[in-house]
Design a protein around this motif. Structure first.
Motif, PDB file in Angstrom:
ATOM      1  N   TYR A   1       0.816  -0.991  -0.061  1.00  0.00           N
ATOM      2  CA  TYR A   1      -0.079   0.054   0.153  1.00  0.00           C
ATOM      3  C   TYR A   1       0.927   1.264   0.091  1.00  0.00           C
ATOM      4  O   TYR A   1       2.021   1.030   0.381  1.00  0.00           O
ATOM      5  CB  TYR A   1      -0.813   0.045   1.297  1.00  0.00           C
ATOM      6  CG  TYR A   1      -1.481  -1.385   1.441  1.00  0.00           C
ATOM      7  CD1 TYR A   1      -2.921  -1.629   0.736  1.00  0.00           C
ATOM      8  CD2 TYR A   1      -1.215  -2.285   2.117  1.00  0.00           C
ATOM      9  CE1 TYR A   1      -3.319  -2.933   0.830  1.00  0.00           C
ATOM     10  CE2 TYR A   1      -1.762  -3.552   2.347  1.00  0.00           C
ATOM     11  CZ  TYR A   1      -2.850  -3.823   1.462  1.00  0.00           C
ATOM     12  OH  TYR A   1      -3.365  -4.952   1.790  1.00  0.00           O
TER      13      TYR A   1
ATOM     14  N   GLN B   1      -3.767   1.696   8.236  1.00  0.00           N
ATOM     15  CA  GLN B   1      -4.636   1.834   9.416  1.00  0.00           C
ATOM     16  C   GLN B   1      -6.188   2.132   9.273  1.00  0.00           C
ATOM     17  O   GLN B   1      -7.107   1.644   9.723  1.00  0.00           O
ATOM     18  CB  GLN B   1      -3.991   2.654  10.531  1.00  0.00           C
ATOM     19  CG  GLN B   1      -2.642   2.294  11.076  1.00  0.00           C
ATOM     20  CD  GLN B   1      -2.597   1.306  12.095  1.00  0.00           C
ATOM     21  OE1 GLN B   1      -3.656   1.200  12.907  1.00  0.00           O
ATOM     22  NE2 GLN B   1      -1.848   0.211  11.807  1.00  0.00           N
ATOM     23  N   ASP B   2      -6.375   3.244   8.280  1.00  0.00           N
ATOM     24  CA  ASP B   2      -7.659   3.442   7.807  1.00  0.00           C
ATOM     25  C   ASP B   2      -7.593   3.753   6.349  1.00  0.00           C
ATOM     26  O   ASP B   2      -6.677   4.449   5.683  1.00  0.00           O
ATOM     27  CB  ASP B   2      -7.756   4.844   8.433  1.00  0.00           C
ATOM     28  CG  ASP B   2      -9.171   5.317   8.292  1.00  0.00           C
ATOM     29  OD1 ASP B   2     -10.213   4.562   8.071  1.00  0.00           O
ATOM     30  OD2 ASP B   2      -9.407   6.543   8.474  1.00  0.00           O
ATOM     31  N   SER B   3      -8.527   3.121   5.513  1.00  0.00           N
ATOM     32  CA  SER B   3      -8.345   3.119   4.111  1.00  0.00           C
ATOM     33  C   SER B   3      -9.751   2.973   3.645  1.00  0.00           C
ATOM     34  O   SER B   3     -10.660   2.280   4.149  1.00  0.00           O
ATOM     35  CB  SER B   3      -7.419   2.149   3.540  1.00  0.00           C
ATOM     36  OG  SER B   3      -7.761   2.163   2.230  1.00  0.00           O
TER      37      SER B   3
ATOM     38  N   LEU C   1     -10.378   1.205   1.025  1.00  0.00           N
ATOM     39  CA  LEU C   1     -10.175  -0.307   0.729  1.00  0.00           C
ATOM     40  C   LEU C   1     -11.069  -1.325   1.793  1.00  0.00           C
ATOM     41  O   LEU C   1     -11.732  -2.017   1.585  1.00  0.00           O
ATOM     42  CB  LEU C   1      -8.997  -0.656   0.874  1.00  0.00           C
ATOM     43  CG  LEU C   1      -7.960  -0.024  -0.351  1.00  0.00           C
ATOM     44  CD1 LEU C   1      -6.333  -0.342  -0.047  1.00  0.00           C
ATOM     45  CD2 LEU C   1      -8.451  -0.797  -1.808  1.00  0.00           C
ATOM     46  N   PHE C   2     -11.046  -0.787   3.130  1.00  0.00           N
ATOM     47  CA  PHE C   2     -11.545  -1.459   4.135  1.00  0.00           C
ATOM     48  C   PHE C   2     -13.099  -1.706   4.057  1.00  0.00           C
ATOM     49  O   PHE C   2     -13.710  -2.428   4.650  1.00  0.00           O
ATOM     50  CB  PHE C   2     -11.221  -1.115   5.560  1.00  0.00           C
ATOM     51  CG  PHE C   2      -9.700  -1.120   5.896  1.00  0.00           C
ATOM     52  CD1 PHE C   2      -8.963  -1.818   5.141  1.00  0.00           C
ATOM     53  CD2 PHE C   2      -9.237  -0.202   6.754  1.00  0.00           C
ATOM     54  CE1 PHE C   2      -7.661  -2.166   5.456  1.00  0.00           C
ATOM     55  CE2 PHE C   2      -8.110  -0.407   7.440  1.00  0.00           C
ATOM     56  CZ  PHE C   2      -7.095  -1.348   6.508  1.00  0.00           C
ATOM     57  N   GLN C   3     -13.755  -0.753   3.234  1.00  0.00           N
ATOM     58  CA  GLN C   3     -15.155  -0.668   3.046  1.00  0.00           C
ATOM     59  C   GLN C   3     -15.799  -1.569   1.873  1.00  0.00           C
ATOM     60  O   GLN C   3     -16.765  -1.855   1.799  1.00  0.00           O
ATOM     61  CB  GLN C   3     -15.740   0.573   2.982  1.00  0.00           C
ATOM     62  CG  GLN C   3     -14.958   1.721   3.977  1.00  0.00           C
ATOM     63  CD  GLN C   3     -15.334   1.362   5.365  1.00  0.00           C
ATOM     64  OE1 GLN C   3     -16.433   1.041   5.914  1.00  0.00           O
ATOM     65  NE2 GLN C   3     -14.242   1.552   6.185  1.00  0.00           N
TER      66      GLN C   3
ATOM     67  N   THR D   1      -7.340  -7.719   1.441  1.00  0.00           N
ATOM     68  CA  THR D   1      -6.119  -6.892   2.088  1.00  0.00           C
ATOM     69  C   THR D   1      -5.273  -7.436   2.963  1.00  0.00           C
ATOM     70  O   THR D   1      -5.781  -8.072   4.030  1.00  0.00           O
ATOM     71  CB  THR D   1      -6.553  -5.565   2.545  1.00  0.00           C
ATOM     72  OG1 THR D   1      -7.926  -5.958   3.809  1.00  0.00           O
ATOM     73  CG2 THR D   1      -7.226  -4.721   1.719  1.00  0.00           C
TER      74      THR D   1
END
Length: 322
Positions: free
Chosen positions: A263, A269-271, A273-275, A281
Motif C-alpha cells: 500500500y 490503518q484507515d482506508s 479499501l476496508f469498506q 487486503t
C-alpha cells in the motif's frame, strides 16, 4: 574492540544472537521513544546496520562517521536514499532470490482468493447468510485457461507465470523493459505493450520495482482499460498503483476484484479499501514464511559480516564503493 552494529528492526532471533556474539549490538526499540532520534544517536559510532522497513536517509544518518554498510533484510530498497548513501560512501546490500517462491505463492493466493471472493464468502457464511443455494452475487471468476498478464517478468514475475502456466494452463502475457525470449518460450508467453496487456488480461499481476518510471504506473486510465471481470493483484510496492483510482475502480465495478499485499502508506490503518467487499487486503506478508524469513536474515547477516571484514558482499545495490 568490537565493531558496532545497529539493528533497526526486528530480525530473526538466532541471527540476532550471532550478531551479539560477534559485534557490539544496539537494537532500536520504538517503545523507547522517537525512532529517528535513536538512529541518529546510535549511528554516530556505528560500523554497520541491519534490518528492514525503516526509511533511512540524510535526516537520520548524517551523524554517522564510520558507517560502512546497511544490510537490508529485503529485496526492495526504495526505503533507502541511495543517492545519499552513494555520496556518503556507504554500501547498501539486500536479499534477492530467497523470497521469490514465497512471494509468488502469495500472489497466486491473492489471485485465487479475489477471483473466488473467498474473504467475502467466508464472512457471508459465518454471519448466517447461507440460507439457500448461492446465487449469482456469490459467483467468482474462472481461473483455469484464462489470460494472465504480468507486469514485470523478473524473478518473482516469472515464478508467478510458471504457476499460472503449469498449474492452471493460463495464457501468459507480459510487459517490461525488455523481452525475455528464452523464458517466454518456455512459458509460451507473449511480450506486449502495457495497454494491450491491460485490455487482454483476465488477471493482471504487478511485480515491478518501484522507481521514477513505475510510480503510479497503474492509474485511473489503466483501470478503465481492464475487463469488467478482471482481477488485479499487487505484490510489488504500493506506490506503483494510484490507490484512490483503484478504490474508485472497485467501487464502480470497473474491475471485478483486487488482491493487495502492499500500500501507499504502511502499516495500513484507515482506508477506503476496508469498506469494499471485492478486495483482499493483506499486511505486506509476501516473504512472511518462517523458512523464507530465516533465509533472508541469514543472507543479510552474511552481507554484513563480509563488509565489516573488509570484503565485498555478494548482493550489493551500489557495488561501486570498495
Amino acid at each position: 574492540m568490537k565493531q558496532k552494529v545497529v539493528v533497526f528492526s526486528q530480525i530473526d532471533t538466532e541471527v540476532l544472537e550471532r550478531l551479539k556474539q560477534r559485534y557490539h549490538v544496539m537494537v532500536i526499540n520504538p517503545k523507547e521513544g522517537d525512532v529517528n532520534m535513536q538512529i541518529r544517536e546510535q549511528v554516530a559510532d556505528a560500523d554497520g546496520m541491519i534490518g528492514a522497513g525503516r526509511v533511512l536517509n540524510q535526516n537520520n544518518l548524517e551523524t554517522a562517521k564510520q558507517l560502512k554498510i546497511i544490510s537490508s533484510v529485503s529485496v526492495g530498497y526504495d526505503n533507502y536514499d541511495l543517492s545519499y548513501l552513494n555520496q556518503a560512501k556507504v554500501w547498501l546490500s539486500h536479499t534477492p532470490h530467497v523470497l521469490t517462491n514465497a512471494t509468488a505463492d502469495l500472489a497466486f493466493t491473492l489471485l485465487m482468493s479475489a477471483a473466488r471472493q473467498v474473504p467475502y464468502l467466508d464472512q457471508w457464511t459465518k454471519t448466517g447468510q447461507w440460507l439457500r443455494t448461492v446465487g449469482q452475487a456469490q459467483f467468482g471468476q474462472e481461473i483455469f485457461g484464462q489470460n494472465l498478464g504480468i507486469i514485470g517478468l523478473g524473478n518473482i514475475g516469472a515464478a508467478i507465470a510458471r504457476r499460472g502456466f503449469h498449474g492452471f494452463n493460463m495464457n501468459i502475457l507480459y510487459h517490461g523493459r525488455h523481452e525475455k525470449l528464452e523464458l517466454a518460450q518456455a512459458l509460451n508467453a507473449r511480450f506486449c505493450g502495457l495497454d494491450e496487456l491491460l485490455v487482454q488480461s483476465d488477471f493482471v499481476v504487478v511485480a515491478v520495482d518501484l522507481n521514477a518510471h513505475t510510480k503510479h504506473l497503474i492509474d485511473a486510465k489503466a483501470f478503465e482499460k481492464m475487463k469488467p471481470h478482471a482481477v488485479f493483484v499487487n505484490v510489488s510496492r504500493g506506490a506503483v498503483v494510484d490507490e484512490q483510482a483503484l478504490i474508485q475502480a472497485l467501487e464502480q465495478k470497473q474491475i471485478f476484484a483486487a488482491g493487495l499485499d502492499v500500500y501507499d502508506k504502511e502499516p495500513l490503518q484507515d482506508s477506503g479499501l476496508f469498506q469494499l467487499p471485492n478486495v483482499v487486503t493483506l499486511p505486506h506478508i509476501g516473504s512472511a514464511t518462517e523458512v523464507t524469513r530465516k533465509k533472508m536474515a541469514e543472507l543479510a547477516y552474511q552481507n554484513l559480516v563480509k563488509a565489516l571484514d573488509g570484503d565485498q558482499p555478494q548482493y550489493l545495490v551500489n557495488p561501486e564503493f570498495k
